[in-house]
Design a protein around this motif. Structure first.
Motif, PDB file in Angstrom:
ATOM      1  N   MET A 191      14.967  -8.939   4.990  1.00 57.79           N
ATOM      2  CA  MET A 191      15.134  -9.809   3.812  1.00 57.79           C
ATOM      3  C   MET A 191      14.031  -9.540   2.786  1.00 57.79           C
ATOM      4  N   ALA A 192      12.824  -9.323   3.270  1.00 59.44           N
ATOM      5  CA  ALA A 192      11.701  -9.077   2.358  1.00 59.44           C
ATOM      6  C   ALA A 192      11.776  -7.687   1.721  1.00 59.44           C
ATOM      7  N   TYR A 193      12.344  -6.730   2.450  1.00 56.88           N
ATOM      8  CA  TYR A 193      12.442  -5.349   1.960  1.00 56.88           C
ATOM      9  C   TYR A 193      13.883  -4.871   2.148  1.00 56.88           C
ATOM     10  N   PRO A 194      14.774  -5.245   1.219  1.00 48.14           N
ATOM     11  CA  PRO A 194      16.190  -4.923   1.398  1.00 48.14           C
ATOM     12  C   PRO A 194      16.513  -3.423   1.445  1.00 48.14           C
ATOM     13  N   HIS A 195      15.612  -2.588   0.956  1.00 46.50           N
ATOM     14  CA  HIS A 195      15.807  -1.135   1.026  1.00 46.50           C
ATOM     15  C   HIS A 195      14.858  -0.496   2.039  1.00 46.50           C
ATOM     16  N   GLY A 196      14.208  -1.318   2.845  1.00 52.19           N
ATOM     17  CA  GLY A 196      13.223  -0.806   3.797  1.00 52.19           C
ATOM     18  C   GLY A 196      11.926  -0.466   3.083  1.00 52.19           C
ATOM     19  N   ARG A 197      10.963  -0.001   3.860  1.00 49.64           N
ATOM     20  CA  ARG A 197       9.683   0.450   3.311  1.00 49.64           C
ATOM     21  C   ARG A 197       9.598   1.953   3.503  1.00 49.64           C
ATOM     22  N   LEU A 198       8.894   2.620   2.625  1.00 48.14           N
ATOM     23  CA  LEU A 198       8.723   4.062   2.728  1.00 48.14           C
ATOM     24  C   LEU A 198       7.479   4.368   3.545  1.00 48.14           C
ATOM     25  N   LEU A 199       7.668   5.177   4.577  1.00 48.65           N
ATOM     26  CA  LEU A 199       6.573   5.644   5.417  1.00 48.65           C
ATOM     27  C   LEU A 199       6.434   7.141   5.231  1.00 48.65           C
ATOM     28  N   ALA A 200       5.264   7.649   5.565  1.00 56.41           N
ATOM     29  CA  ALA A 200       5.035   9.097   5.551  1.00 56.41           C
ATOM     30  C   ALA A 200       4.087   9.448   6.691  1.00 56.41           C
ATOM     31  N   THR A 201       4.230  10.652   7.195  1.00 56.95           N
ATOM     32  CA  THR A 201       3.266  11.176   8.157  1.00 56.95           C
ATOM     33  C   THR A 201       2.703  12.479   7.607  1.00 56.95           C
ATOM     34  N   ARG A 202       1.418  12.643   7.820  1.00 56.15           N
ATOM     35  CA  ARG A 202       0.740  13.891   7.463  1.00 56.15           C
ATOM     36  C   ARG A 202      -0.356  14.101   8.494  1.00 56.15           C
ATOM     37  N   GLU A 203      -0.332  15.282   9.108  1.00 52.17           N
ATOM     38  CA  GLU A 203      -1.335  15.659  10.102  1.00 52.17           C
ATOM     39  C   GLU A 203      -1.485  14.589  11.182  1.00 52.17           C
ATOM     40  N   GLY A 204      -0.356  14.016  11.603  1.00 50.83           N
ATOM     41  CA  GLY A 204      -0.361  13.057  12.688  1.00 50.83           C
ATOM     42  C   GLY A 204      -0.733  11.637  12.303  1.00 50.83           C
ATOM     43  N   ARG A 205      -0.972  11.390  11.028  1.00 47.87           N
ATOM     44  CA  ARG A 205      -1.346  10.044  10.575  1.00 47.87           C
ATOM     45  C   ARG A 205      -0.159   9.386   9.881  1.00 47.87           C
ATOM     46  N   LEU A 215       1.447   6.490   7.418  1.00 44.12           N
ATOM     47  CA  LEU A 215       1.072   5.681   6.261  1.00 44.12           C
ATOM     48  C   LEU A 215       2.292   4.947   5.727  1.00 44.12           C
ATOM     49  N   VAL A 216       2.055   3.823   5.062  1.00 42.71           N
ATOM     50  CA  VAL A 216       3.111   3.071   4.395  1.00 42.71           C
ATOM     51  C   VAL A 216       2.769   3.012   2.914  1.00 42.71           C
ATOM     52  N   LEU A 217       3.792   3.113   2.071  1.00 43.50           N
ATOM     53  CA  LEU A 217       3.563   3.023   0.629  1.00 43.50           C
ATOM     54  C   LEU A 217       3.529   1.552   0.230  1.00 43.50           C
ATOM     55  N   ALA A 218       2.385   1.106  -0.223  1.00 44.74           N
ATOM     56  CA  ALA A 218       2.182  -0.272  -0.680  1.00 44.74           C
ATOM     57  C   ALA A 218       2.149  -0.273  -2.207  1.00 44.74           C
ATOM     58  N   ALA A 219       2.025  -1.438  -2.787  1.00 43.92           N
ATOM     59  CA  ALA A 219       2.023  -1.562  -4.249  1.00 43.92           C
ATOM     60  C   ALA A 219       0.897  -0.767  -4.903  1.00 43.92           C
ATOM     61  N   ASP A 220      -0.227  -0.609  -4.201  1.00 46.84           N
ATOM     62  CA  ASP A 220      -1.378   0.093  -4.779  1.00 46.84           C
ATOM     63  C   ASP A 220      -1.627   1.461  -4.152  1.00 46.84           C
ATOM     64  N   GLY A 221      -0.652   2.002  -3.437  1.00 40.15           N
ATOM     65  CA  GLY A 221      -0.795   3.350  -2.877  1.00 40.15           C
ATOM     66  C   GLY A 221      -0.546   3.376  -1.381  1.00 40.15           C
ATOM     67  N   TRP A 222      -0.910   4.490  -0.771  1.00 44.59           N
ATOM     68  CA  TRP A 222      -0.675   4.707   0.655  1.00 44.59           C
ATOM     69  C   TRP A 222      -1.726   3.991   1.496  1.00 44.59           C
ATOM     70  N   VAL A 223      -1.264   3.302   2.534  1.00 43.90           N
ATOM     71  CA  VAL A 223      -2.130   2.558   3.444  1.00 43.90           C
ATOM     72  C   VAL A 223      -1.893   3.096   4.855  1.00 43.90           C
ATOM     73  N   THR A 224      -2.965   3.403   5.563  1.00 44.04           N
ATOM     74  CA  THR A 224      -2.854   3.937   6.916  1.00 44.04           C
ATOM     75  C   THR A 224      -2.380   2.869   7.884  1.00 44.04           C
ATOM     76  N   LEU A 225      -1.407   3.246   8.719  1.00 51.78           N
ATOM     77  CA  LEU A 225      -0.891   2.339   9.749  1.00 51.78           C
ATOM     78  C   LEU A 225      -1.331   2.741  11.142  1.00 51.78           C
ATOM     79  N   GLY A 226      -1.589   3.997  11.346  1.00 52.03           N
ATOM     80  CA  GLY A 226      -1.954   4.480  12.677  1.00 52.03           C
ATOM     81  C   GLY A 226      -1.335   5.835  12.939  1.00 52.03           C
ATOM     82  N   ARG A 227      -0.842   6.030  14.172  1.00 51.41           N
ATOM     83  CA  ARG A 227      -0.293   7.331  14.530  1.00 51.41           C
ATOM     84  C   ARG A 227       1.128   7.297  15.069  1.00 51.41           C
TER      85      ARG A 227
END
Length: 80
Positions: free
Chosen positions: A16-30, A32-44
């Protein structure tokens, strides 16, 4: 000649909060989630239920969410 760093994109399940889902990315095993102010690390580890996206699908997600496409090229390296 070195190969460019691989970035893989994913979309989280829709909520409900994200009707199109959230965009994630992985680079070199890390992960990240795209937040309003840029990429935020989530873990591995990818959360369950994510859908892999190719670059074109990630661009489409950005256009749907009115997010600057430049963020797709700004996924940070772990050491930066």
């Amino acid at each position: 000649m070195t190969r460019p760093e691989t970035v893989r994109y994913y979309r989280t399940p829709r909520t409900m909060a994200y009707p199109h889902g959230r965009l994630l990315a992985t680079r070199e095993g890390r992960l990240l989630v795209l937040a309003a102010d840029g990429w935020v690390t989530l873990g591995r580890h990818l959360p369950s239920g994510v859908e892999p996206l190719d670059r074109e699908q990630a661009e489409r997600w950005c256009r749907t969410e009115d997010v600057d496409l430049a963020w797709l090229d700004a996924v940070p390296h772990p050491t930066r």
